[in-house]
Design an enzyme around this catalytic site. Structure first.
Site, PDB file in Angstrom:
ATOM      1  N   ASP A  53      -6.230  29.797-102.155  1.00 18.26           N
ATOM      2  CA  ASP A  53      -7.510  30.422-101.840  1.00 18.26           C
ATOM      3  C   ASP A  53      -7.350  31.856-101.329  1.00 18.26           C
ATOM      4  OD1 ASP A  53      -8.943  28.250-102.688  1.00 18.26           O
ATOM      5  OD2 ASP A  53      -9.382  27.491-100.687  1.00 18.26           O
ATOM      6  N   LYS A  58     -23.592  20.549-107.234  1.00 22.18           N
ATOM      7  CA  LYS A  58     -23.100  19.817-106.068  1.00 22.18           C
ATOM      8  C   LYS A  58     -24.182  19.753-105.000  1.00 22.18           C
ATOM      9  CE  LYS A  58     -19.178  22.670-106.362  1.00 22.18           C
ATOM     10  NZ  LYS A  58     -18.087  23.389-105.783  1.00 22.18           N
ATOM     11  N   TYR A 100     -19.403  15.804-100.712  1.00 22.64           N
ATOM     12  CA  TYR A 100     -19.821  16.439-101.960  1.00 22.64           C
ATOM     13  C   TYR A 100     -20.344  15.346-102.886  1.00 22.64           C
ATOM     14  CZ  TYR A 100     -16.877  20.608-101.078  1.00 22.64           C
ATOM     15  OH  TYR A 100     -16.308  21.744-100.579  1.00 22.64           O
ATOM     16  N   HIS A 119     -14.779  28.479-105.122  1.00 25.48           N
ATOM     17  CA  HIS A 119     -14.416  27.675-106.289  1.00 25.48           C
ATOM     18  C   HIS A 119     -15.611  27.390-107.189  1.00 25.48           C
ATOM     19  CE1 HIS A 119     -11.520  25.796-103.147  1.00 25.48           C
ATOM     20  NE2 HIS A 119     -10.978  26.872-103.663  1.00 25.48           N
TER      21      HIS A 119
END
Length: 175
Positions: free
Chosen positions: A168, A72, A132, A62
Site C-alpha cells: 500500500d 461494497k 465488507y 484498492h
C-alpha cells in the site's frame, strides 16, 4: 434505514438504528427490500471482516478492474475508522473526487461504495474491525491500487499512517 447521497454519484452513506429492549439490541445491516425501495440494486455475494490491531493503520487505496468490478457495503463493527472512496470513473462528474466518512461501531453507519471507486481507510482506534459485504466474487488478478497520498486525489487524512503494508505504501500514483 436511511440513505444519504454524497457528492460522488452512487456513493451512499447508509444510516441504521438498532432496536433495543431488556435483552439487548438488534440491528438490521442490510435489507433487499429497503435497498430496492431506495433504488439501490445491491445484492451481497460475499462477506469479509478486516481486523486492525493498531490505531492509524491504513489500508488502501484498492479497487477491482473491469470486468471484475465490485460494489461494497462497508461497516465498522468495533472501534472507528475514517473510510474513503475516490471516484475513478472517467465519465463521472465527480472523477477523482473523494469522500471521507467516519464509521463508528456505536453509530451503526455504513458506506455503500460503487464499482469504479478506489477504497481505503485509516483506523481511528486500536482494535478496529470492518465488515465488507461485496456483490461480486473476488478475482485475484483484477486487484489494483494507488498510493494513499496520491496528489491526484488530495485526500485530507486525519493523521499520517502508523502502520501500512509495503504494497500500500508503494502503489504508483493514479495515472
Amino acid at each position: 434505514m436511511r440513505f444519504h447521497e454524497t457528492k460522488v454519484p452512487g456513493l451512499i452513506e447508509v444510516l441504521t438504528a438498532p432496536f433495543g429492549d431488556i435483552r439487548g439490541r438488534f440491528l438490521r445491516t442490510w435489507c433487499a427490500e429497503e435497498f430496492a425501495a431506495a433504488g439501490l440494486d445491491f445484492k451481497p455475494h460475499q462477506t469479509s471482516i478486516s481486523e486492525n490491531r493498531v490505531r492509524h493503520t491504513l489500508r488502501g487505496m484498492h479497487w477491482q478492474a473491469a470486468p471484475a468490478e465490485e460494489r461494497k457495503l462497508v461497516r465498522c463493527l468495533r472501534g472507528g475508522v475514517f473510510d474513503v472512496a475516490v471516484d475513478l470513473r472517467t465519465d463521472s462528474p465527480a472523477y477523482l473526487h473523494w469522500v471521507g466518512v467516519e464509521l463508528w461501531a456505536g453509530q451503526h453507519n455504513a458506506l455503500l461504495i460503487p464499482a469504479g471507486c478506489a477504497h481505503g481507510f485509516l483506523t481511528l482506534t486500536d482494535d478496529a474491525w470492518l465488515e465488507y459485504m461485496i456483490d461480486a466474487p473476488y478475482v485475484a488478478g483484477a486487484g489494483r491500487g494507488a498510493r494513499w497520498d496520491d496528489p491526484a486525489f488530495g485526500i485530507a487524512w486525519p493523521a499520517a499512517p502508523a502502520v501500512i503494508s509495503d504494497r500500500d505504501a508503494n502503489w504508483p500514483d493514479h495515472a
